[in-house]
Motif scaffolding. Sequence first.
Motif, PDB file in Angstrom:
ATOM      1  N   LEU A  36       0.973  -1.116   0.031  1.00 27.42           N
ATOM      2  CA  LEU A  36       0.139   0.043  -0.194  1.00 27.42           C
ATOM      3  C   LEU A  36       0.806   1.161   0.063  1.00 27.42           C
ATOM      4  O   LEU A  36       0.588   2.312  -0.616  1.00 27.42           O
ATOM      5  CB  LEU A  36      -0.889   0.211   1.147  1.00 27.42           C
ATOM      6  N   PHE A  39       2.157   2.022  -3.187  1.00 29.48           N
ATOM      7  CA  PHE A  39       1.318   3.006  -4.168  1.00 29.48           C
ATOM      8  C   PHE A  39       0.618   4.167  -3.513  1.00 29.48           C
ATOM      9  O   PHE A  39      -0.666   4.504  -3.757  1.00 29.48           O
ATOM     10  CB  PHE A  39       0.050   1.720  -4.638  1.00 29.48           C
ATOM     11  N   GLY A  40       1.452   4.588  -2.378  1.00 33.96           N
ATOM     12  CA  GLY A  40       1.085   6.073  -2.173  1.00 33.96           C
ATOM     13  C   GLY A  40      -0.285   6.090  -1.107  1.00 33.96           C
ATOM     14  O   GLY A  40      -0.857   7.143  -0.953  1.00 33.96           O
ATOM     15  N   ALA A  41      -0.382   4.936  -0.257  1.00 31.76           N
ATOM     16  CA  ALA A  41      -1.553   4.911   0.664  1.00 31.76           C
ATOM     17  C   ALA A  41      -0.875   4.757   1.994  1.00 31.76           C
ATOM     18  O   ALA A  41      -0.128   3.822   1.978  1.00 31.76           O
ATOM     19  CB  ALA A  41      -2.652   3.951   0.175  1.00 31.76           C
ATOM     20  N   LEU A 332      -9.765   4.723  -1.701  1.00 28.44           N
ATOM     21  CA  LEU A 332      -8.838   3.719  -2.346  1.00 28.44           C
ATOM     22  C   LEU A 332      -9.897   2.771  -3.078  1.00 28.44           C
ATOM     23  O   LEU A 332     -10.888   2.393  -2.550  1.00 28.44           O
ATOM     24  CB  LEU A 332      -8.144   3.152  -1.149  1.00 28.44           C
ATOM     25  N   PRO A 333      -9.446   2.033  -3.843  1.00 31.90           N
ATOM     26  CA  PRO A 333     -10.185   1.084  -4.747  1.00 31.90           C
ATOM     27  C   PRO A 333     -10.381  -0.326  -3.680  1.00 31.90           C
ATOM     28  O   PRO A 333      -9.489  -0.545  -2.772  1.00 31.90           O
ATOM     29  CB  PRO A 333      -9.320   0.388  -5.756  1.00 31.90           C
ATOM     30  N   SER A 335     -10.871  -3.142  -4.255  1.00 34.93           N
ATOM     31  CA  SER A 335      -9.778  -4.321  -4.570  1.00 34.93           C
ATOM     32  C   SER A 335      -8.498  -4.432  -3.852  1.00 34.93           C
ATOM     33  O   SER A 335      -7.987  -5.300  -3.795  1.00 34.93           O
ATOM     34  CB  SER A 335      -9.569  -4.302  -5.953  1.00 34.93           C
ATOM     35  N   VAL A 336      -8.361  -3.427  -2.848  1.00 40.67           N
ATOM     36  CA  VAL A 336      -7.368  -3.385  -2.162  1.00 40.67           C
ATOM     37  C   VAL A 336      -7.516  -4.851  -1.036  1.00 40.67           C
ATOM     38  O   VAL A 336      -6.696  -5.757  -0.760  1.00 40.67           O
ATOM     39  CB  VAL A 336      -7.361  -2.327  -1.020  1.00 40.67           C
ATOM     40  N   GLN A 338      -8.862  -7.542  -2.220  1.00 36.91           N
ATOM     41  CA  GLN A 338      -8.258  -8.920  -2.760  1.00 36.91           C
ATOM     42  C   GLN A 338      -6.916  -9.093  -2.790  1.00 36.91           C
ATOM     43  O   GLN A 338      -6.225 -10.093  -2.640  1.00 36.91           O
ATOM     44  CB  GLN A 338      -8.859  -8.689  -4.330  1.00 36.91           C
ATOM     45  N   VAL A 339      -6.144  -7.934  -2.915  1.00 36.47           N
ATOM     46  CA  VAL A 339      -4.695  -7.850  -2.744  1.00 36.47           C
ATOM     47  C   VAL A 339      -4.277  -8.377  -1.453  1.00 36.47           C
ATOM     48  O   VAL A 339      -3.423  -9.548  -1.421  1.00 36.47           O
ATOM     49  CB  VAL A 339      -4.062  -6.486  -2.944  1.00 36.47           C
ATOM     50  N   GLY A 342      -4.885 -12.092  -1.356  1.00 35.28           N
ATOM     51  CA  GLY A 342      -4.080 -12.625  -2.215  1.00 35.28           C
ATOM     52  C   GLY A 342      -2.652 -13.029  -1.499  1.00 35.28           C
ATOM     53  O   GLY A 342      -1.940 -13.969  -1.364  1.00 35.28           O
ATOM     54  N   VAL A 343      -2.223 -11.762  -0.801  1.00 37.59           N
ATOM     55  CA  VAL A 343      -0.770 -12.117  -0.227  1.00 37.59           C
ATOM     56  C   VAL A 343      -0.849 -12.951   1.057  1.00 37.59           C
ATOM     57  O   VAL A 343       0.112 -13.427   1.266  1.00 37.59           O
ATOM     58  CB  VAL A 343      -0.380 -10.386   0.221  1.00 37.59           C
ATOM     59  N   PHE A 346      -0.315 -16.329  -0.277  1.00 39.70           N
ATOM     60  CA  PHE A 346       1.111 -16.685  -0.505  1.00 39.70           C
ATOM     61  C   PHE A 346       1.859 -16.821   0.628  1.00 39.70           C
ATOM     62  O   PHE A 346       2.718 -17.821   0.998  1.00 39.70           O
ATOM     63  CB  PHE A 346       1.914 -15.244  -1.110  1.00 39.70           C
TER      64      PHE A 346
END
Lengths: 370, 318
Positions: A36, A39-41, A332-333, A335-336, A338-339, A342-343, A346
């Motif tokens: 985050l 990407f500037g958040a 902010l979108p 979709s954060v 989902q990110v 996903g992380v 992993f």
Amino acid sequence: MIRFRLERRIDPPRYLSWAVPVASVVLALVASGLLLLAFGANPIDTFAAMWDGAFGDIFGGEVYSVSETLVRATPLMLTGLAVAVAFKMKFWNIGAEGQLVMGGIAASAVALFLPDAAPWIPQTLVVYGLIMGGAAILAGALWALIPALLKAYLNVSEIIVTLMLNYIAILWYSQLFTTSWKDPEGLGFPGSALFPEFTWLPRFSNTRVNVALLVGLVAAVGVWVLFAKTRAGYEIRLLGDNPEAARFAGVSVFRNILLVMLISGGLAGLAGMGEVAGISHKLQQGLSANNGFTAIIVAWVAKLQPWAIVLVSILLAAVFVGGDQIQMTMGLPASVAQVVQGVMLFFVLGGDIFSQYRIRVSRERGEVMA
Amino acid sequence: MSLDLISSILGIAVFAGTSLTYATIGEAITERSGILNLGVEGMMIMGAVTGFAAAFHTGSLMIGVLAAMGIGALLALLHAFVTITLRADQIVSGLAITLAGTGLASFLGERLGPDHGALVGLQGPRFRDVVIPGLSSLPVVGEALFAQDLVVYSMYLFIPLVWFYIYRTSPGQQLRAMGESPATVEAMGIPVLRYRYIYTMVGGALAGLGGAHLSLAYTPGWSENLTGGRGWIAVALVIFASWRPARAFVGALLFGGVNAVQFRLQASGTTISANLLNMAPYIMTILVLVLVSSASSLRSRLGAPAALGVPYSREERT
């Protein structure tokens, strides 16, 4: 020079089975925070806002955000269990999304058309709830039966077939609510007519949390019983862990593939019923909300344990609800979410090595492991 | 059917099949080395969004393509690290790449535009058709094959090159061998794990390139679900193609052809709804797999690398 060497743990200590996934999830949050930041958040503000959106108002005596988190958790719980049952056997059902959609279509068909087609059926919640549930289970299970049969007879990759069937189910359901089942009085908005009120699943007080959540919890107990107490569950686990031994012991691969996919598809189908009969009360956009895919993350982060699936589905639901919150308040979108999920997957996946292997650090010269 | 129609359908089939060809050949190379990467869909969609964003901001298609290949390779590196070094399950790791890639792509699509804005709806540079004089006036195939963009022409060169590498060079022979019996290759003094890293990344770069062809040529611009399952179709095509580059192209043409027919039907104002038409490639994928599997149930006869998906480590080899 420092060398790292991996040594397989013969008898991994029990605490590792929960400590490693918990640590992985925490590290995943840290890593998502860094992402985050890149990407500037501001990660701390973002996570605080997400927490606020998912659980925040409970401290003010309100239950709205918590209830929305539970609403979001319900389909994740059922599809998570669905996926876990199949994954136990290493049967890779990636099709929970399509099975959920088929369950939703079937339950909608019952609610929309059965009262007119068979007016003699008592129009009560219990009767219709059972019929809708049965139809949804059947639809999900039949949809899952296609890849199961193809795998059992022809050894066709279930991964691809379940995945393709998702796309087909989603396109079919879009077709239904935009054309043949579209409500003529819907003022041009795509979506079916509203279901009759006696088919609506009861909700708890004034929240949207409904009976489907209880169905999810019961299903979790059911899946636990299946694997802990029954012969079928034992055979499924054996086929997953050691197919050679299973075959040697005379376990039927064919029968178990069919059984597993019927249970798996049925549970996902129930999730679809919960969404249409418990939340939207009609067939419309949004039934397919990637729950069947997120279910894979739920199941794997929970190490396929039913009770852990209950907890992880609430955790990931909180991430989703929090994601919606930051979209509204911080721009902010969403979709954060989902990110972050996903992380998480992993880190849990990569973290596994620490429960299976001991890492030896040595200073002498030795063979380097890649 | 008139010759014009055949020519037009062939042209669209090649155009639509290009992203599939790159992704399929990439995955075939990765699988030949013994690594199954189900992250193709995720790498493709990340390639599409990164490629478009990079081309949009720099105005250079070349940088767009390189960025797409870079991000594909990077995601593949993650898959290689998790499965080769951390020895996690290849299937789940690949799924994770796809899930995370799809999420990240939609996040980036909202974020990589001007002023942290969205990319959706923006027009950027795109590959234009370059008509090759002479060849393009061949009957039927001329216009279909030789009035395409540069990424398509690179594919014409790329397919025989990959074939030559796999079947006629000694690293290619090692590549084929390490998917069959990594221990044997290791015994020849070749570092299998290092090569598996490299071939996994090559596969990722090609998937990224396929994605870039979508966002910079086939459907220029960025929208969510741009890839629409093409990455998964590529995974299926690898099986259809028996891990061979030329057959991968044939398979991709077949799917491109389905797209082309869909396209023609819609343009001619058919009464069949778009939703039902759009099911065609997915139904066909299943049918193709069923046909391939029933033609021969023996995996080895289909050419699947024997050690595909089996983790390999020097100390635990059997």
